[in-house]
Write a protein that holds these residues in place. Structure first.
Motif, PDB file in Angstrom:
ATOM      1  N   MET A   1      -1.279  10.322   7.867  1.00 48.48           N
ATOM      2  CA  MET A   1      -1.912  10.448   6.576  1.00 48.48           C
ATOM      3  C   MET A   1      -1.171   9.565   5.571  1.00 48.48           C
ATOM      4  N   SER A   2      -1.931   8.960   4.672  1.00 45.18           N
ATOM      5  CA  SER A   2      -1.330   8.206   3.578  1.00 45.18           C
ATOM      6  C   SER A   2      -1.992   8.644   2.271  1.00 45.18           C
ATOM      7  N   TYR A   3      -1.401   8.229   1.167  1.00 42.86           N
ATOM      8  CA  TYR A   3      -1.848   8.673  -0.153  1.00 42.86           C
ATOM      9  C   TYR A   3      -2.219   7.478  -1.015  1.00 42.86           C
ATOM     10  N   THR A   4      -3.133   7.710  -1.965  1.00 39.26           N
ATOM     11  CA  THR A   4      -3.618   6.646  -2.839  1.00 39.26           C
ATOM     12  C   THR A   4      -3.627   7.126  -4.285  1.00 39.26           C
ATOM     13  N   ILE A   5      -3.207   6.230  -5.166  1.00 39.16           N
ATOM     14  CA  ILE A   5      -3.280   6.437  -6.616  1.00 39.16           C
ATOM     15  C   ILE A   5      -4.570   5.775  -7.090  1.00 39.16           C
ATOM     16  N   HIS A   6      -5.317   6.425  -7.976  1.00 42.10           N
ATOM     17  CA  HIS A   6      -6.539   5.850  -8.556  1.00 42.10           C
ATOM     18  C   HIS A   6      -6.513   6.001 -10.069  1.00 42.10           C
ATOM     19  N   HIS A   7      -6.915   4.956 -10.774  1.00 41.54           N
ATOM     20  CA  HIS A   7      -7.111   5.018 -12.222  1.00 41.54           C
ATOM     21  C   HIS A   7      -8.312   4.139 -12.571  1.00 41.54           C
ATOM     22  N   ASN A   8      -9.315   4.706 -13.216  1.00 47.01           N
ATOM     23  CA  ASN A   8     -10.497   3.963 -13.673  1.00 47.01           C
ATOM     24  C   ASN A   8     -10.550   4.000 -15.191  1.00 47.01           C
ATOM     25  N   PHE A   9     -10.872   2.860 -15.798  1.00 40.99           N
ATOM     26  CA  PHE A   9     -10.934   2.780 -17.255  1.00 40.99           C
ATOM     27  C   PHE A   9     -11.697   1.522 -17.653  1.00 40.99           C
ATOM     28  N   VAL A  10     -12.017   1.418 -18.935  1.00 42.58           N
ATOM     29  CA  VAL A  10     -12.762   0.270 -19.460  1.00 42.58           C
ATOM     30  C   VAL A  10     -11.865  -0.515 -20.402  1.00 42.58           C
ATOM     31  N   ILE A  11     -11.915  -1.834 -20.271  1.00 42.75           N
ATOM     32  CA  ILE A  11     -11.239  -2.734 -21.204  1.00 42.75           C
ATOM     33  C   ILE A  11     -12.325  -3.513 -21.922  1.00 42.75           C
ATOM     34  N   GLU A  12     -12.265  -3.527 -23.229  1.00 44.92           N
ATOM     35  CA  GLU A  12     -13.290  -4.188 -24.037  1.00 44.92           C
ATOM     36  C   GLU A  12     -13.022  -5.694 -24.134  1.00 44.92           C
ATOM     37  N   LYS A  13     -13.041  -6.315 -22.965  1.00 45.17           N
ATOM     38  CA  LYS A  13     -12.892  -7.760 -22.817  1.00 45.17           C
ATOM     39  C   LYS A  13     -13.759  -8.196 -21.641  1.00 45.17           C
ATOM     40  N   SER A  14     -13.983  -9.507 -21.532  1.00 44.68           N
ATOM     41  CA  SER A  14     -14.828 -10.040 -20.462  1.00 44.68           C
ATOM     42  C   SER A  14     -14.151  -9.902 -19.098  1.00 44.68           C
ATOM     43  N   LEU A  15     -14.954  -9.997 -18.047  1.00 39.15           N
ATOM     44  CA  LEU A  15     -14.431  -9.956 -16.683  1.00 39.15           C
ATOM     45  C   LEU A  15     -13.348 -11.009 -16.492  1.00 39.15           C
ATOM     46  N   GLN A  16     -13.572 -12.224 -16.966  1.00 46.18           N
ATOM     47  CA  GLN A  16     -12.608 -13.307 -16.788  1.00 46.18           C
ATOM     48  C   GLN A  16     -11.313 -13.028 -17.550  1.00 46.18           C
ATOM     49  N   GLU A  17     -11.418 -12.503 -18.768  1.00 50.48           N
ATOM     50  CA  GLU A  17     -10.211 -12.192 -19.545  1.00 50.48           C
ATOM     51  C   GLU A  17      -9.387 -11.102 -18.863  1.00 50.48           C
ATOM     52  N   VAL A  18     -10.045 -10.113 -18.301  1.00 45.01           N
ATOM     53  CA  VAL A  18      -9.328  -9.052 -17.590  1.00 45.01           C
ATOM     54  C   VAL A  18      -8.707  -9.610 -16.316  1.00 45.01           C
ATOM     55  N   PHE A  19      -9.450 -10.431 -15.586  1.00 42.36           N
ATOM     56  CA  PHE A  19      -8.893 -11.041 -14.370  1.00 42.36           C
ATOM     57  C   PHE A  19      -7.630 -11.828 -14.700  1.00 42.36           C
ATOM     58  N   GLU A  20      -7.647 -12.589 -15.767  1.00 45.14           N
ATOM     59  CA  GLU A  20      -6.456 -13.345 -16.193  1.00 45.14           C
ATOM     60  C   GLU A  20      -5.304 -12.389 -16.509  1.00 45.14           C
ATOM     61  N   GLY A  21      -5.615 -11.284 -17.164  1.00 43.40           N
ATOM     62  CA  GLY A  21      -4.592 -10.314 -17.541  1.00 43.40           C
ATOM     63  C   GLY A  21      -3.905  -9.645 -16.370  1.00 43.40           C
ATOM     64  N   ILE A  22      -4.607  -9.528 -15.238  1.00 37.91           N
ATOM     65  CA  ILE A  22      -4.040  -8.859 -14.061  1.00 37.91           C
ATOM     66  C   ILE A  22      -3.509  -9.828 -13.013  1.00 37.91           C
ATOM     67  N   SER A  23      -3.787 -11.124 -13.157  1.00 40.87           N
ATOM     68  CA  SER A  23      -3.396 -12.069 -12.112  1.00 40.87           C
ATOM     69  C   SER A  23      -2.517 -13.224 -12.595  1.00 40.87           C
ATOM     70  N   ASN A  24      -2.530 -13.540 -13.870  1.00 39.60           N
ATOM     71  CA  ASN A  24      -1.770 -14.665 -14.409  1.00 39.60           C
ATOM     72  C   ASN A  24      -0.376 -14.172 -14.804  1.00 39.60           C
ATOM     73  N   PRO A  25       0.688 -14.726 -14.185  1.00 42.42           N
ATOM     74  CA  PRO A  25       2.036 -14.275 -14.519  1.00 42.42           C
ATOM     75  C   PRO A  25       2.362 -14.327 -16.009  1.00 42.42           C
ATOM     76  N   ASP A  26       1.797 -15.291 -16.740  1.00 44.70           N
ATOM     77  CA  ASP A  26       2.040 -15.378 -18.180  1.00 44.70           C
ATOM     78  C   ASP A  26       1.488 -14.173 -18.929  1.00 44.70           C
ATOM     79  N   HIS A  27       0.493 -13.510 -18.360  1.00 43.21           N
ATOM     80  CA  HIS A  27      -0.054 -12.284 -18.957  1.00 43.21           C
ATOM     81  C   HIS A  27       0.614 -11.032 -18.374  1.00 43.21           C
ATOM     82  N   LEU A  28       0.885 -11.051 -17.061  1.00 46.17           N
ATOM     83  CA  LEU A  28       1.508  -9.884 -16.419  1.00 46.17           C
ATOM     84  C   LEU A  28       2.810  -9.483 -17.101  1.00 46.17           C
ATOM     85  N   ILE A  29       3.603 -10.458 -17.539  1.00 47.92           N
ATOM     86  CA  ILE A  29       4.899 -10.138 -18.156  1.00 47.92           C
ATOM     87  C   ILE A  29       4.746  -9.454 -19.516  1.00 47.92           C
ATOM     88  N   ASN A  30       3.547  -9.440 -20.046  1.00 47.42           N
ATOM     89  CA  ASN A  30       3.311  -8.768 -21.327  1.00 47.42           C
ATOM     90  C   ASN A  30       2.977  -7.291 -21.181  1.00 47.42           C
TER      91      ASN A  30
END
Length: 142
Positions: A1-30
Motif C-alpha cells: 500500500m502507498s499513500y497520496t497527498i491531494h490538493h485542488n484549487f483555482v488560480i486566477e491566472k491563465s493555464l500558461q502562467e500557472v504552468f510557468e509558475g510550477i515549472s520555471n525555476p525562476d518562478h519556483l524559487i518565489n
C-alpha cells in the motif's frame, strides 16, 4: 500500500502562467525552494535546494505546457525518494484549476502528514505569488 497527498484549487491566472509558475525555476524559487535549476522537458533533472543538507533532485516524467508537469524524485530523503508529485491543469471560468498530487508515499508516517500540511501552505504561496505577486521569504515558508 502507498499513500497520496491531494490538493485542488483555482488560480486566477491563465493555464500558461500557472504552468510557468510550477515549472520555471525562476518562478519556483518565489514560492518553494531556496534555489532551483531545471528545464521542463521529459527526462531532464531538476535540483531543488532548500539549504544543506536538503539538496534534492528529481526527474521530469511528464511535461505538457499549459496542461501538466510531473516530477519523480530521485535523490532526496528515504520518504520522498519513492515519490512522484505533479500538477494537472484545466481551464476554469476563473482561471486555472490545479489538481496537485504527491503519490507513492511508503507510509502514512509523521513526515507524510507534515509534508501534506507543508504542501497546502506552499500551494497557497504559489496562488498568492501568481495572483498578487506576493513572495514569502524562504525562511518563512512551511
Amino acid at each position: 500500500m502507498s499513500y497520496t497527498i491531494h490538493h485542488n484549487f483555482v488560480i486566477e491566472k491563465s493555464l500558461q502562467e500557472v504552468f510557468e509558475g510550477i515549472s520555471n525555476p525562476d518562478h519556483l524559487i518565489n514560492w518553494w525552494p531556496l534555489t532551483c535549476k531545471g528545464t521542463p522537458l521529459i527526462g531532464e533533472e531538476y535540483n531543488f535546494f532548500f539549504g544543506e543538507p536538503h539538496n534534492w533532485f528529481g526527474r521530469v516524467v511528464e511535461s505538457k505546457p499549459a496542461e501538466s508537469f510531473h516530477i519523480k524524485m530521485t535523490r532526496s530523503d528515504p520518504d520522498w525518494d519513492p515519490t512522484t508529485f505533479g500538477f494537472d491543469l484545466k481551464s476554469h471560468d476563473k482561471g486555472t484549476k490545479v489538481a496537485f498530487w504527491h503519490k507513492d508515499w511508503p507510509t502514512s508516517n509523521d513526515h507524510y502528514k507534515h509534508s501534506s500540511f507543508c504542501w497546502a501552505l506552499l500551494l497557497k504561496g504559489l496562488k498568492d505569488y501568481l495572483e498578487k505577486g506576493v513572495v514569502i521569504p524562504f525562511e518563512d515558508r512551511a
